[in-house]
Scaffold this active site. Sequence first.
Site, PDB file in Angstrom:
ATOM      1  N   THR A  19       0.690  -1.277   0.140  1.00 50.59           N
ATOM      2  CA  THR A  19       0.023  -0.168   0.307  1.00 50.59           C
ATOM      3  C   THR A  19       0.820   1.285   0.118  1.00 50.59           C
ATOM      4  OG1 THR A  19      -1.655  -1.133   1.251  1.00 50.59           O
ATOM      5  CG2 THR A  19      -1.900   1.243   1.212  1.00 50.59           C
ATOM      6  N   VAL A  20       1.888   1.322   0.718  1.00 50.00           N
ATOM      7  CA  VAL A  20       2.705   2.421   0.998  1.00 50.00           C
ATOM      8  C   VAL A  20       3.814   2.468  -0.064  1.00 50.00           C
ATOM      9  CG1 VAL A  20       4.100   3.977   2.594  1.00 50.00           C
ATOM     10  CG2 VAL A  20       2.181   2.558   3.570  1.00 50.00           C
ATOM     11  N   LYS A 109       6.259   1.859  12.792  1.00 52.83           N
ATOM     12  CA  LYS A 109       5.982   2.076  14.175  1.00 52.83           C
ATOM     13  C   LYS A 109       6.187   0.909  15.017  1.00 52.83           C
ATOM     14  CE  LYS A 109       2.109   1.630  11.992  1.00 52.83           C
ATOM     15  NZ  LYS A 109       1.381   2.130  11.245  1.00 52.83           N
ATOM     16  N   VAL A 136       3.816   7.733  12.603  1.00 57.27           N
ATOM     17  CA  VAL A 136       2.972   8.205  13.509  1.00 57.27           C
ATOM     18  C   VAL A 136       2.060   9.262  12.540  1.00 57.27           C
ATOM     19  CG1 VAL A 136       2.212   9.460  15.780  1.00 57.27           C
ATOM     20  CG2 VAL A 136       4.476   8.393  15.400  1.00 57.27           C
ATOM     21  N   GLY A 138       0.293   9.132   9.749  1.00 59.17           N
ATOM     22  CA  GLY A 138       0.336   9.197   8.336  1.00 59.17           C
ATOM     23  C   GLY A 138       0.770  10.278   7.912  1.00 59.17           C
ATOM     24  N   ILE A 140       0.375  13.552   8.500  1.00 62.95           N
ATOM     25  CA  ILE A 140       0.565  14.694   9.507  1.00 62.95           C
ATOM     26  C   ILE A 140       1.869  14.915   9.647  1.00 62.95           C
ATOM     27  CG2 ILE A 140      -0.518  15.708  11.519  1.00 62.95           C
ATOM     28  CD1 ILE A 140      -2.639  14.003  11.417  1.00 62.95           C
ATOM     29  N   GLU A 194      -3.280  -2.450   9.228  1.00 58.10           N
ATOM     30  CA  GLU A 194      -2.082  -3.115   9.326  1.00 58.10           C
ATOM     31  C   GLU A 194      -2.316  -4.520   8.648  1.00 58.10           C
ATOM     32  OE1 GLU A 194       0.958  -1.565  10.428  1.00 58.10           O
ATOM     33  OE2 GLU A 194      -0.519  -0.088  10.337  1.00 58.10           O
ATOM     34  N   ASP A 205      -1.338  -0.578  17.582  1.00 56.76           N
ATOM     35  CA  ASP A 205      -0.763   0.291  16.575  1.00 56.76           C
ATOM     36  C   ASP A 205      -0.766   1.723  17.238  1.00 56.76           C
ATOM     37  OD1 ASP A 205      -0.046   0.991  13.645  1.00 56.76           O
ATOM     38  OD2 ASP A 205      -1.717   2.415  14.354  1.00 56.76           O
ATOM     39  N   LYS A 209       2.420   4.054  18.381  1.00 55.18           N
ATOM     40  CA  LYS A 209       2.544   5.507  18.170  1.00 55.18           C
ATOM     41  C   LYS A 209       2.645   6.361  19.607  1.00 55.18           C
ATOM     42  CE  LYS A 209       0.100   4.683  13.978  1.00 55.18           C
ATOM     43  NZ  LYS A 209      -1.138   4.871  13.212  1.00 55.18           N
TER      44      LYS A 209
HETATM   45  P1  NDP Z   1       1.574  -3.951   3.044  1.00 59.31           P
HETATM   46  O1  NDP Z   1       1.289  -5.065   3.576  1.00 59.31           O
HETATM   47  O2  NDP Z   1       0.659  -3.419   2.011  1.00 59.31           O
HETATM   48  O3  NDP Z   1       3.043  -3.993   2.114  1.00 59.31           O
HETATM   49  C1  NDP Z   1       4.229  -4.861   2.686  1.00 59.31           C
HETATM   50  C2  NDP Z   1       5.069  -4.837   1.604  1.00 59.31           C
HETATM   51  O4  NDP Z   1       6.412  -5.334   2.262  1.00 59.31           O
HETATM   52  C3  NDP Z   1       4.636  -5.755   0.608  1.00 59.31           C
HETATM   53  O5  NDP Z   1       5.200  -5.184  -0.717  1.00 59.31           O
HETATM   54  C4  NDP Z   1       5.532  -7.070   0.826  1.00 59.31           C
HETATM   55  O6  NDP Z   1       5.731  -7.852  -0.150  1.00 59.31           O
HETATM   56  C5  NDP Z   1       6.619  -6.477   1.518  1.00 59.31           C
HETATM   57  N1  NDP Z   1       7.242  -7.346   2.432  1.00 59.31           N
HETATM   58  C6  NDP Z   1       6.641  -7.838   3.469  1.00 59.31           C
HETATM   59  N2  NDP Z   1       7.435  -8.818   4.291  1.00 59.31           N
HETATM   60  C7  NDP Z   1       8.468  -8.807   3.446  1.00 59.31           C
HETATM   61  C8  NDP Z   1       9.684  -9.724   3.510  1.00 59.31           C
HETATM   62  N3  NDP Z   1      10.017 -10.411   4.577  1.00 59.31           N
HETATM   63  N4  NDP Z   1      10.536  -9.596   2.575  1.00 59.31           N
HETATM   64  C9  NDP Z   1      10.401  -8.797   1.411  1.00 59.31           C
HETATM   65  N5  NDP Z   1       9.426  -8.167   1.344  1.00 59.31           N
HETATM   66  C10 NDP Z   1       8.427  -8.152   2.332  1.00 59.31           C
HETATM   67  O7  NDP Z   1       1.985  -2.897   4.124  1.00 59.31           O
HETATM   68  P2  NDP Z   1       1.690  -1.219   4.206  1.00 59.31           P
HETATM   69  O8  NDP Z   1       2.256  -0.665   2.808  1.00 59.31           O
HETATM   70  O9  NDP Z   1       0.364  -0.873   4.567  1.00 59.31           O
HETATM   71  O10 NDP Z   1       2.436  -0.753   5.484  1.00 59.31           O
HETATM   72  C11 NDP Z   1       3.781  -0.759   5.347  1.00 59.31           C
HETATM   73  C12 NDP Z   1       4.670  -0.271   6.655  1.00 59.31           C
HETATM   74  O11 NDP Z   1       4.271   0.951   6.577  1.00 59.31           O
HETATM   75  C13 NDP Z   1       4.191  -0.706   7.903  1.00 59.31           C
HETATM   76  O12 NDP Z   1       5.034  -0.655   9.006  1.00 59.31           O
HETATM   77  C14 NDP Z   1       2.913  -0.042   8.254  1.00 59.31           C
HETATM   78  O13 NDP Z   1       2.869   0.008   9.772  1.00 59.31           O
HETATM   79  C15 NDP Z   1       3.219   1.229   8.075  1.00 59.31           C
HETATM   80  N6  NDP Z   1       2.283   2.400   7.669  1.00 59.31           N
HETATM   81  C16 NDP Z   1       1.313   1.802   6.828  1.00 59.31           C
HETATM   82  C17 NDP Z   1       0.458   2.923   6.727  1.00 59.31           C
HETATM   83  C18 NDP Z   1      -1.011   2.533   5.912  1.00 59.31           C
HETATM   84  O14 NDP Z   1      -1.588   3.443   6.001  1.00 59.31           O
HETATM   85  N7  NDP Z   1      -1.131   1.280   5.251  1.00 59.31           N
HETATM   86  C19 NDP Z   1       0.344   4.191   7.233  1.00 59.31           C
HETATM   87  C20 NDP Z   1       1.345   4.411   8.126  1.00 59.31           C
HETATM   88  C21 NDP Z   1       2.651   3.479   8.318  1.00 59.31           C
HETATM   89  P3  NDP Z   1       4.444  -8.741  -1.345  1.00 59.31           P
HETATM   90  O15 NDP Z   1       3.769  -7.504  -1.634  1.00 59.31           O
HETATM   91  O16 NDP Z   1       5.394  -9.586  -2.148  1.00 59.31           O
HETATM   92  O17 NDP Z   1       3.894  -9.358   0.016  1.00 59.31           O
HETATM   93  N1  HSE Z   2      -2.986   0.932  10.433  1.00 62.29           N
HETATM   94  C1  HSE Z   2      -2.462   2.212  10.661  1.00 62.29           C
HETATM   95  C2  HSE Z   2      -3.815   3.166  10.778  1.00 62.29           C
HETATM   96  C3  HSE Z   2      -1.882   2.807   9.436  1.00 62.29           C
HETATM   97  O1  HSE Z   2      -4.818   2.523  10.715  1.00 62.29           O
HETATM   98  O2  HSE Z   2      -3.574   4.246  11.464  1.00 62.29           O
HETATM   99  C4  HSE Z   2      -1.288   4.334   9.759  1.00 62.29           C
HETATM  100  O3  HSE Z   2      -0.232   4.267  10.623  1.00 62.29           O
END
Ligand code: NDP
Ligand code: HSE
Length: 444
Positions: A19-20, A109, A136, A138, A140, A194, A205, A209
Amino acid sequence: MTETLRTTPLRVAVLGAGTVGSEVLRLLAEQQEDLAQRIGAPLEVIGVAVRDLDRDRGPHVDRALLTEDADSLVERADLVVEVMGGLEPARSLLLRALGNGASVVTANKALLAADGAALYQAADDHGVDLHFEAAVAGAIPLVRPIRESLAGDRIERVLGIVNGTTNFVLDLMTRSGAGFDDALALAQEKGFAEADPTADVEGLDAAAKASILASLAFHTRVGIQDVHCEGITRVRAEDIAAATRMGRVIKLLSIVERVEGPEGERVSARVYPALLPASHPLSSVAEAYNAVFVEADAAGSLMFYGQGAGGAPTASAVLGDLVAVARQRVHGGKGPGESSYAELPIAPIDTLRTANYLSLTVHDRPGVLAEIAGILSAHGISISTLHQEPLLSDAALPEEGEQRARIGIVTHRAEESAVREACERLEATDAVISLDSRLRVEGD
Ligand code: NDP
Ligand code: HSE
């Protein structure tokens, strides 16, 4: 005036393209020229670590950059962006990157709350940067204002909504009467939750934070184990309806503050669902938005508001950090490291004073209210309001001839340990059939 650009690009490793990560890659591609001007050097993404090379990741992720070999990717990078989440292998990869002289930007986090000290230490040891604005709230800007802009002030309290998923769920349940499971499924679909949404709904979560915010605000190491944490899984539709009748709204709050007591100054860090007056500014925070008040001695009260979750908003914060660490690379210098000199002790939740809403199903017979009031009074708890509530729709049917009633009580502030003990006594007494809910009341 145009500055001379360094021609050698800075090599960026991106760990994760979910996602990110996919939004980070989109912004990096779309804003390549501008970013180079702002930094003074071009950025070159040298690889993107993922688990599954075959997954479709949209048009902004160059498949040729995907790799399953994150270890060797971080070895080759000047800057590492970690958006994979989880504790391992993220921790080992970041320690390896920092040890190798790369600066790190992370949104993780959970890792910072579990092991931030080791990451700070590695960054310090190798003279590189560790930035985590996206961890923390998103989009902001909150970490940098607390860490840098308010570094000359004394922060007393940080209070707010820092989890988008739970705010989205509670908001949908309140406004449209949606069920918990449906609301959570929608939050997952929108990319707010998450990978394991238990971390959101159980408050972990928000607790991670809170630990980051408390550590920064009070110059003290506060780990996730120091944060009292209650999630929203026990919030019933009936609680939301009762809150509405009382002119209140239920929000999952994160509160970190300095507290004074006979033992001196301590830090309280806690996460729980609470009833706020509908007129409170946090009550109108809808969907996955976050809002946080920072109260500082000289600055007074500051409010931060914006999108707290989701791919693009979070990527904005990641990119801001990436520009900051890249500039340090180009121009020299290092950003702030850990500040934990104050070493304040943690105040256990039992020592705090909170107001509470209690809802009880009771036998409808003379003397019941007096018995309940007596138990509360014996624990030094004074009643602010008491009202009758509809019986729970899923309650067991009463036995023949048995009369039941349900009451809601709002108490004045009392010590947490006393409220906990009183609740245990209430549950054990004959007059009470069930203690259906206990929620803190904040913001009065
Ligand atoms: P996702 O689950 O959508 O994406 C995680 C990515 O990491 C995927 O591409 C996955 O690969 C890859 N990945 C996971 N484990 C491994 C591994 N062992 N080796 C290689 N690649 C790996 O997570 P998000 O993007 O939602 O979140 C990512 C981080 O950002 C987290 O720490 C989350 O807490 C933080 N965050 C997320 C927010 C949100 O709104 N989503 C907001 C703020 C922070 P594959 O695609 O192949 O599975
Ligand atoms: N899962 C988290 C939330 C993502 O819903 O706030 C942003 O840190």
